[in-house]
Design a protein around this motif. Structure first.
Motif, PDB file in Angstrom:
ATOM      1  N   LEU A 144     -10.692 -47.733 -29.043  1.00  0.00           N
ATOM      2  CA  LEU A 144     -12.111 -47.597 -28.728  1.00  0.00           C
ATOM      3  C   LEU A 144     -12.477 -46.156 -28.408  1.00  0.00           C
ATOM      4  CD1 LEU A 144     -12.683 -50.792 -26.547  1.00  0.00           C
ATOM      5  CD2 LEU A 144     -13.505 -50.360 -28.871  1.00  0.00           C
ATOM      6  N   ASN A 145     -11.532 -45.409 -27.860  1.00  0.00           N
ATOM      7  CA  ASN A 145     -11.767 -43.990 -27.596  1.00  0.00           C
ATOM      8  C   ASN A 145     -12.115 -43.251 -28.887  1.00  0.00           C
ATOM      9  OD1 ASN A 145      -9.634 -41.228 -27.418  1.00  0.00           O
ATOM     10  ND2 ASN A 145     -11.580 -41.287 -26.337  1.00  0.00           N
ATOM     11  N   LEU A 146     -11.380 -43.558 -29.955  1.00  0.00           N
ATOM     12  CA  LEU A 146     -11.623 -42.860 -31.214  1.00  0.00           C
ATOM     13  C   LEU A 146     -12.910 -43.323 -31.891  1.00  0.00           C
ATOM     14  CD1 LEU A 146      -8.741 -41.832 -30.741  1.00  0.00           C
ATOM     15  CD2 LEU A 146      -8.345 -42.103 -33.196  1.00  0.00           C
ATOM     16  N   THR A 147     -13.236 -44.618 -31.780  1.00  0.00           N
ATOM     17  CA  THR A 147     -14.442 -45.109 -32.452  1.00  0.00           C
ATOM     18  C   THR A 147     -15.713 -44.704 -31.716  1.00  0.00           C
ATOM     19  OG1 THR A 147     -14.223 -47.226 -31.274  1.00  0.00           O
ATOM     20  CG2 THR A 147     -13.255 -47.072 -33.488  1.00  0.00           C
ATOM     21  N   SER A 148     -15.714 -44.819 -30.375  1.00  0.00           N
ATOM     22  CA  SER A 148     -16.941 -44.576 -29.630  1.00  0.00           C
ATOM     23  C   SER A 148     -17.179 -43.103 -29.311  1.00  0.00           C
ATOM     24  CB  SER A 148     -16.927 -45.378 -28.323  1.00  0.00           C
ATOM     25  OG  SER A 148     -15.871 -44.958 -27.487  1.00  0.00           O
ATOM     26  N   VAL A 149     -16.108 -42.348 -29.120  1.00  0.00           N
ATOM     27  CA  VAL A 149     -16.260 -40.937 -28.751  1.00  0.00           C
ATOM     28  C   VAL A 149     -16.275 -40.038 -29.983  1.00  0.00           C
ATOM     29  CG1 VAL A 149     -15.229 -38.998 -27.480  1.00  0.00           C
ATOM     30  CG2 VAL A 149     -15.200 -41.306 -26.501  1.00  0.00           C
ATOM     31  N   HIS A 150     -15.425 -40.363 -30.971  1.00  0.00           N
ATOM     32  CA  HIS A 150     -15.275 -39.471 -32.124  1.00  0.00           C
ATOM     33  C   HIS A 150     -15.818 -40.071 -33.421  1.00  0.00           C
ATOM     34  CE1 HIS A 150     -12.847 -36.749 -29.715  1.00  0.00           C
ATOM     35  NE2 HIS A 150     -12.149 -37.781 -29.296  1.00  0.00           N
ATOM     36  N   ALA A 175      -4.841 -45.341 -35.458  1.00  0.00           N
ATOM     37  CA  ALA A 175      -3.819 -44.304 -35.359  1.00  0.00           C
ATOM     38  C   ALA A 175      -3.526 -43.934 -33.907  1.00  0.00           C
ATOM     39  CB  ALA A 175      -4.263 -43.057 -36.136  1.00  0.00           C
ATOM     40  N   ALA A 176      -4.507 -44.080 -33.037  1.00  0.00           N
ATOM     41  CA  ALA A 176      -4.295 -43.754 -31.626  1.00  0.00           C
ATOM     42  C   ALA A 176      -3.263 -44.684 -31.010  1.00  0.00           C
ATOM     43  CB  ALA A 176      -5.609 -43.834 -30.856  1.00  0.00           C
ATOM     44  N   TYR A 177      -3.442 -45.981 -31.206  1.00  0.00           N
ATOM     45  CA  TYR A 177      -2.493 -46.936 -30.622  1.00  0.00           C
ATOM     46  C   TYR A 177      -1.145 -46.872 -31.328  1.00  0.00           C
ATOM     47  CZ  TYR A 177      -0.397 -51.169 -28.848  1.00  0.00           C
ATOM     48  OH  TYR A 177       0.470 -52.068 -28.263  1.00  0.00           O
ATOM     49  N   ILE A 178      -1.174 -46.645 -32.637  1.00  0.00           N
ATOM     50  CA  ILE A 178       0.091 -46.533 -33.361  1.00  0.00           C
ATOM     51  C   ILE A 178       0.883 -45.335 -32.842  1.00  0.00           C
ATOM     52  CG2 ILE A 178       1.114 -46.022 -35.614  1.00  0.00           C
ATOM     53  CD1 ILE A 178      -1.179 -47.632 -36.864  1.00  0.00           C
TER      54      ILE A 178
END
Length: 396
Positions: free
Chosen positions: A231-237, A246-249
């Motif tokens: 969610l950090n990557l989708t909502s912030v970036h 890719a973040a969790y992986i």
């Protein structure tokens, strides 16, 4: 009675199998959550409450089976807990409504908590006889089991198998592993029988509660990564869901890889350095996430975080279980129980924080907790009677 090399080797393999089974069961549950949510008709909000039932069951299972492992031996408790945990996976797959799912998750939580404590208590026993750090490798096996379950679940989902088939397959594997591992687990340490009579009160000393607080910090941060990294990557970036994975992986791969090498690092530099520098590196990784200007930098931050904290929790379990074998399970349950509460609380805390600050800024909290935990690293320093190398030489 001394433990021979071949007996110790078999016990170690059996313990690896139990950790892998636990990872397989819980990984199979996670990957089937969307299908079970549709099957039972529960919404996201109700599912969140039901997941607290799962966590509550795990906490109770830990507190019951910790002292039980001390009383009758982890050798007896761990295989039964593994079989019950595996069979309990079938319950959510059969649930048809919220009440049925709540009961099923309570049983799954009880089995998971019981197995978690019993297998860690036995791992402490194996590590004590081995005379060298091996706890991180056991925890890495859990991660590998969870990864295998995700792969299996994905394949079966692609084949439109539904949630019951994967549950039956994993449950069958779990029962077979539990039965196969039982003969090779170590009996209770003779110290428990030959030492002074068991104390009536086994109140955890301050050091154990200190270790439990460190576990709370690290587990809370790990829980944030599990639930908020993508969610950090989708909502912030603004990343797509596929790219956000890719973040969790990155976090998961770094966590597993770090645990595969953490035992060698611990043997070289000691557990205090592993926890201290691991906590600081984890805090650095989350700080990178907070200030990351782009998706690649954020992924690097989550990866660094996973690598940093990978070896910390196993050191806490080892420190809690070292010393008097009569209290190993009880003290491991204290540390694991408070840590597990952190795993549940962490994701829930970040949500309300996002009403006050942006999501990436909310990650300052787990970063600060990792840094704070690093300052308490001295709590994992082995005491003279807990020196693994000394015990290992005495075994030979």
């Amino acid at each position: 009675m001394p433990v021979g090399r071949s007996q110790l080797r078999r016990a170690r393999v059996a313990t690896f199998a139990l950790f892998a089974t636990n990872g397989l069961v819980m990984g199979a549950w996670v990957v089937q959550i969307p299908a079970i949510e549709r099957q039972t008709g529960v919404g996201h909000a109700l599912l969140g409450l039901l997941l607290l039932v799962l966590g509550g069951g795990a906490f109770v299972g830990m507190q019951v089976c910790g002292p039980l492992s001390d009383r009758v031996g982890a050798r007896r408790v761990a295989p039964i807990a593994a079989a019950l945990c595996a069979l309990a996976l079938i319950g959510p797959a059969l649930a048809g409504d919220a009440i049925g799912l709540a009961v099923a998750l309570l049983l799954l939580g009880l089995g998971n908590g019981a197995l978690d404590v019993a297998m860690n208590a036995h791992a402490v026993q194996v590590e004590r006889h081995a005379g060298r750090p091996i706890m991180s490798a056991f925890h890495a096996t859990y991660s590998l089991g969870a990864g295998a379950a995700a792969l299996l679940g994905g394949l079966l989902q692609a084949a439109d198998a539904g949630p019951l088939v994967p549950a039956l397959v994993v449950a069958g594997v779990g029962v077979v592993v539990a039965a196969s591992a039982r003969p090779f687990l170590l009996p209770p340490s003779p110290v428990a029988a030959t030492a002074e009579p068991p104390v009536r009160r086994r109140r955890a000393p301050g050091r154990i509660w200190g270790l439990a607080l460190l576990a709370l910090c690290f587990f809370l941060a790990e829980g944030v990564a599990n639930d908020w990294s993508t969610l950090n990557l989708t909502s912030v970036h603004g990343a797509t869901p596929a790219l956000a994975a890719a973040a969790y992986i990155g976090f998961s791969v770094a966590m597993t890889g770090g645990r595969l090498v953490a035992d060698r690092v611990t043997a070289r530099v000691g557990p205090v350095a592993v926890v201290r520098w691991g906590g600081l590196i984890g805090a650095l990784g989350l700080t990178v996430v907070v200030v990351a200007p782009s998706v690649p930098v954020a992924v690097v931050g989550w990866t660094v975080f996973g690598l940093g904290v990978s070896g910390c929790v196993p050191q806490l379990f080892s420190a809690a279980g070292a010393g008097d074998p009569r209290t190993s399970g009880t003290f491991v349950a204290r540390v694991a129980g408070l840590g597990y509460l952190g795993m549940l609380v962490g994701p829930a805390v970040i949500g309300p924080l996002t009403a006050l600050v942006p999501l990436n800024v909310a990650f300052v909290l787990p970063a600060a907790l990792c840094a704070a935990a690093a300052t308490g690293a001295r709590l994992v320093r082995p005491r003279p009677q807990e020196d693994l190398a000394t015990i290992g030489r005495a075994r030979q």
